[in-house]
Design a protein around this motif. Sequence first.
Motif, mmCIF file in Angstrom:
data_model
loop_
_atom_site.group_PDB
_atom_site.id
_atom_site.type_symbol
_atom_site.label_atom_id
_atom_site.label_comp_id
_atom_site.label_asym_id
_atom_site.label_seq_id
_atom_site.Cartn_x
_atom_site.Cartn_y
_atom_site.Cartn_z
ATOM 1 N N LEU D 124 38.525 30.919 36.378
ATOM 2 C CA LEU D 124 39.053 32.191 35.880
ATOM 3 C C LEU D 124 38.556 32.432 34.460
ATOM 4 C CD1 LEU D 124 40.852 34.682 36.084
ATOM 5 C CD2 LEU D 124 42.802 33.253 35.417
ATOM 6 N N THR D 128 36.198 35.520 33.684
ATOM 7 C CA THR D 128 36.709 36.489 32.709
ATOM 8 C C THR D 128 35.643 36.782 31.647
ATOM 9 O OG1 THR D 128 38.953 35.684 33.073
ATOM 10 C CG2 THR D 128 38.554 36.922 31.039
ATOM 11 N N ARG D 129 35.013 35.714 31.153
ATOM 12 C CA ARG D 129 33.967 35.887 30.148
ATOM 13 C C ARG D 129 32.682 36.473 30.750
ATOM 14 N NH1 ARG D 129 37.121 31.893 28.551
ATOM 15 N NH2 ARG D 129 37.313 31.389 26.337
ATOM 16 N N ARG D 131 32.323 38.665 32.847
ATOM 17 C CA ARG D 131 32.355 40.119 33.022
ATOM 18 C C ARG D 131 31.506 40.801 31.957
ATOM 19 N NH1 ARG D 131 38.684 41.270 33.443
ATOM 20 N NH2 ARG D 131 38.487 40.105 31.493
ATOM 21 N N THR D 143 33.794 40.572 37.757
ATOM 22 C CA THR D 143 34.877 41.554 37.727
ATOM 23 C C THR D 143 35.692 41.498 39.016
ATOM 24 O OG1 THR D 143 33.545 42.946 36.301
ATOM 25 C CG2 THR D 143 35.370 44.014 37.462
ATOM 26 N N VAL D 146 37.814 37.985 39.149
ATOM 27 C CA VAL D 146 38.910 37.674 38.221
ATOM 28 C C VAL D 146 40.306 37.793 38.857
ATOM 29 C CG1 VAL D 146 40.093 38.521 36.143
ATOM 30 C CG2 VAL D 146 37.667 37.940 36.061
ATOM 31 N N ASP D 213 40.789 27.196 27.688
ATOM 32 C CA ASP D 213 41.528 27.911 28.738
ATOM 33 C C ASP D 213 42.298 26.943 29.617
ATOM 34 O OD1 ASP D 213 39.236 29.442 27.834
ATOM 35 O OD2 ASP D 213 39.720 30.884 29.408
#
Lengths: 302, 302, 271, 271
Positions: D124, D128-129, D131, D143, D146, D213
Motif C-alpha cells: 500500500l 500510494t507513492r 501514483r 491508483t 491503492v 509505513d
Amino acid sequence: MAAEGRIEPRDWMPEGYRKTLVRQIAQHAHSEIIGMQPEGNWILRAPSLRRKAILLAKVQDEAGHGLYLYSATETLGVDRTELTEKLIDSRQKYSSIFNYPTLTFADIGVIGWLVDGAAICNQVPLCRSSYGPYARAMVRICKEESFHQRQGFELLMTLMAGTDAQRAMVQDAVDRWWWPSLMMFGPADGDSPNTQQSMAWRIKRHTNDELRQRFVDMTVPQAAALGVTLPDPALAWNDERQAHDFGEIDWAEFTAVVKGAGPCNAQRIAHRRAAHENGQWVRDAASAYAAKHADRSEEPAA
Amino acid sequence: MAAEGRIEPRDWMPEGYRKTLVRQIAQHAHSEIIGMQPEGNWILRAPSLRRKAILLAKVQDEAGHGLYLYSATETLGVDRTELTEKLIDSRQKYSSIFNYPTLTFADIGVIGWLVDGAAICNQVPLCRSSYGPYARAMVRICKEESFHQRQGFELLMTLMAGTDAQRAMVQDAVDRWWWPSLMMFGPADGDSPNTQQSMAWRIKRHTNDELRQRFVDMTVPQAAALGVTLPDPALAWNDERQAHDFGEIDWAEFTAVVKGAGPCNAQRIAHRRAAHENGQWVRDAASAYAAKHADRSEEPAA
Amino acid sequence: TEDLAAYCLMLADDALVGSQRLSEWATHAPELEEEVALANIALDLLGQARVLLARAGHLGAAERFRVAGRASEATGDGRAHDDEDVLAYFRDDRFFRNVTLAEIDLGDFAQTMAWMLVFSSWRLGLMTRLRGSADPVLAAVATKAVPELAYQREYAAGWVLRLGDGTELSHVRMQAGLDAVWPFVEEIFGAHAVETRLVEAGVAVDPAALRADVDADLEQVLPVATLTRPERPAVGLVGGRGGRDGVHTEALGPVLAVMQSLARAHPEATW
Amino acid sequence: TEDLAAYCLMLADDALVGSQRLSEWATHAPELEEEVALANIALDLLGQARVLLARAGHLGAAERFRVAGRASEATGDGRAHDDEDVLAYFRDDRFFRNVTLAEIDLGDFAQTMAWMLVFSSWRLGLMTRLRGSADPVLAAVATKAVPELAYQREYAAGWVLRLGDGTELSHVRMQAGLDAVWPFVEEIFGAHAVETRLVEAGVAVDPAALRADVDADLEQVLPVATLTRPERPAVGLVGGRGGRDGVHTEALGPVLAVMQSLARAHPEATW
C-alpha cells in the motif's frame, strides 16, 4: 595420546577431551541430518528415475551416517534424544553450508562435487582420530562420501554435455556454492581458537587454512575438466608457492550464517523440529509397546 | 399458499412445511459449499491467468451462495453451525454430483455447462418458491449460475477450437459427467416419495422427470454446437413426443453415490470437516474478542 | 503384446506412484531408523517400477508418449530418453494405470503403515504368484520383488502392532489410519479386462485371488494390534472405470505435476 | 525500458505469487466469510499482476521466455499466448523477481494474517507513492491498486487484533505466526539496482522509504493486539542476491511447478 594409540570407550580420557569430542561428533551427526534437507528438496522432482534413485539412496545414506555418529556419541555417554533437543533449540551447531538453498537440480551435482568434496578433505584425517568409535565410523562414512562425490561430478559432466540451459544451470550453481564451500573449512587459522587444542588431542589433524588450500588445489583442475568457471577473479596458480592463490572470503557472510542469519537457518531448524515433534507420538507408542511386551515376557507362564 | 402468496419469516407456517423447507435449503447450501471442492481442485493449476481469475471468482460466488442460503435457514430458526455439524456428520446431504472427481481442466467447463445447467433447470422454478427469503436468494443465485454456465460453455468452445488434445479432453469430460448430470434431477417420478407434498407446498414446482426431459432437450443442440458426442446411443429425437428419447440411467450407481459410496463422498466430507475443525480456534478467537469488546463498551467511562 | 505392455504399466505405475508417495516422508520421518527404512522401501518400489516401465517401453508403450512428450526428434544425437523416463515423465495422469490405493495421501505415520500393510500384502501375493508367469521377464521381476515385499510387509505389520497396541493416542490414530485407507482397498481386487485376458494366457495374476492373502494378513495382525477391521463403503468407480482405466482420484494430478515438472521444463534434455 | 520491464516484473511477481499462495486457502478457510474475503484479495492481487505482466510483456520481457516456453511458432494462427501467460507460465523460477516474502508458506490462518498485514502495508505504501510515478501506466495501476490494498490491510489488521487479543491459544498462534514471517521482512526494504536507477528517474518508489509505513502500521496494531514485535534475524542473502535477483527460497519451485504444470503440458494450446 601423542603416541598415536587409540582411545576406546572404556578407557580413561580427560574431561575436556570427552566434551570436545562429543561436541564435534554431535555437530557432525547434526550436519548429516540437516544436510538431508537441501537434497531432499529435489527427490520428488528428480528429472529421471535413475537420478531419483541415486538421490534417494544418498539421502538415505546420510540418515545412516547420522545413526552411526549418534551411536558414537552414545559410547561417550550422551544419547541421541538429548543431542536432537540441543539441535532444535539451536544450542548445538551443524555445518553452515546447509543453510544455503538448493535452487536447481544442478545444485545436487554441485553439492556432491564441492560440498562432499570439502567434507571429505575435512573428514579423511578424522579416520585417524584418536577416538576409536569415531575413527571407525569415519572410515565407513568417508567411503560413502567419496562415492557420493563421484556421483555428483558425474551428474555435472552429464549436464555440461547437455543443453545450453543445463550448462547455464551448472554455472549458476557453481557461482552460488563456491564461496560457501570454501567457508566449510572454518575461520582462517588466526581466528580459530580451538584448533591448537584439538590438534594436540588428535581430534583434528590439519589447520583450516591447510585443508582449504588443499581443497582449492584439488578442485581447480576438476572445474577445468567440467568446463565451469569458479567465481573468483583472484584465483590463479602461484608458481612460487606451488599452490593456487585465491580471493578473500566474505567473512561477514560467514559470521552471519554461523550466527543463525543465513538464508535457510530458520527453515532448517523449523523443519527438523517439526519432524521431531510430529514423531513424538510414534516414538512414545513404540516405547509403550516395548514396555508392555517386556512386562508380559516377565510374567510367569500360566 | 395455494393462492401463490409469499410466506415470510414471521408468518405462521405448518411445522412440516418448515422442516421440509429447512432440509431443502440446507441441502442446497451444503451443495454450494461442497461444490467448491471439485472446482477448487483446479484453481492452483488453471492454465491461464484469465481462467484462474474466472475460476477463483466462481468458487468465491459459491461461498457467497452458501452464505445467503444459510442466512435463509436462519430466518427459519436454524443456524449455520448446526447445519455444518449435520453436514460433516453425514446427517444431511448435498448434491451427489459433487462426489465425482474433476480430472482435467475440461471438467471445469463441463461442470459449468452441464452441472450448472442442470442446477439452473432445478432452481429457476424455486425463484417462485412460496417462502420469501428462499425465493429472493434464488433470484440472485440463478442469475450468477447462468453467468457461470455461459463461462463454462465459453471455455468448452475455446477448447474445442484448440488442439486435438484439448478436444479429446472435452469429450472425455463429457463422457464422465453426462450421466451424473442426468442423475441430478433425482429418482424417476415413480420412485420419488416426497415430490407430491413438496409440489402442493410449492417448494417444488415440477417433477424430476419433467425437469430432466427439459434439460436433455435443451442440451442436445448445445452439444451439437460444441461438436461433442453425448455418451448415450439411445439418445434420439422423438417426433411424436416432440422431445428426445434417452437411455436408462444406471440407478445402481445413483443409489450407491447417494448412500455415500461414490468416488469422492468420503474425501469431500473429510475435507469439509478438516476445514471446519481447523478453523475452530479462529472462530473461538473471534467470539472471545467480540465478547471482550462488548464488555468493554458496557463499562462506564472512567 | 499390447495387453502385456498395459499389464507392465499397471504393475509399474502401482510401484512408481507408491514410491513417490513414500518419498514424501524423506526428512520428515519420526525417527532416523524410519528415515532409512522408508527410503529403502521407496527405493525397492522404484526399482520394480523401472524394470517394468522399461519392459512396457520395449513392448512399444513408450512410442505413444514419446511424441506427446515432445522428446523425440530433439534428442537426435542418440541420447534419447530412456523408455522408463518417457513413460514416467511425459505421460499425463489420465494414462497412468495404477490402482487409486497407490496414489492416496499417506497422511500421518499410522495411515502410512496401514497403507503399507495392505499394499505390500497385496503386492506380495501378486508377485509370489507371478513368479510362475508364462512370461519369463515378469517371472524374473516377481522373483526379485518377493523378498523386498516380504520385508515391507513385516515392517508395516510391526508398526501396526506397535501403534495399535501402544498408547491410547497411537491406538486411535492407527484405527483412523486404517479407516482412511479402507475405501480404496476394494478396487485392488477387481480384474481389468487386460488382466482377465492375460490370466487366461497364464501370464497375469487374477487380483480376485489376492483377497485371501490380504485378509489372512489382516486377520493375523489386526486382532493382536487391538484394531477393528473397518466397515466403510468402498469408493465408487466413475461409470464403471477406476485407476486401471486411468480414472483416478483428484490426488494423482498434483503428485505427478510436481514429479514431472523439471523433466517437462527441459523436454530435450537428458540427465 | 529494460529497467522498466524488470520493475514491472518485480511488482507483478510479488502480486502473482502472493495471489497463488492465498489461493491455497480456497475451500480451506475457517469460515465462509473468510472464504469470500481471501478469494477477493487473491483476485485483487491477480488483477494487479495481470496488468503489470502485460506491461512487462509490452516492453519486451515476454520475448525471451516465449522461446524458452516453446510457445511461439506453434501458435502461428494468431492466437498467440498473451504476454501475461508467457511470463506467468513459461518462465522458470530463477527468473521470477518477487521478494521472498511473497512466496513463503502461509502456514495457518494466524501466519497468513501476519503475512498479509506486512505485505499489504508495504505494498500500500508502495502503490500510494507510485501514483505519482513519471510513468503514466504505473501511476494508473497504482491508483487502482491503492483502495484494494487498503482493504487488505484493514482486513488483516482486524484479524491480527482478534487473534492476538482473542483466546490464549489464538494469542500464542498469532505471535508464532508473526515470528515466522519476520525473517522475510527485512528484504522488502532493500533496493535492487533496477529500482535505484528508476527512483532517480522518478519512475519507481524507493523501498527503503516504505519501512516507515510498515513500522507505523505495526506500531498501531501490535500493542493493541497484545503482540510483541519479533526480534529474529533476517534471512540472509546468497552472495548478496535475493528474490529480486531470482535467488529465492526453496518454497518457490514447488509452488510454480504446480501452477505451471497444465500450461506446460500443452505448450501449443490456448485456453
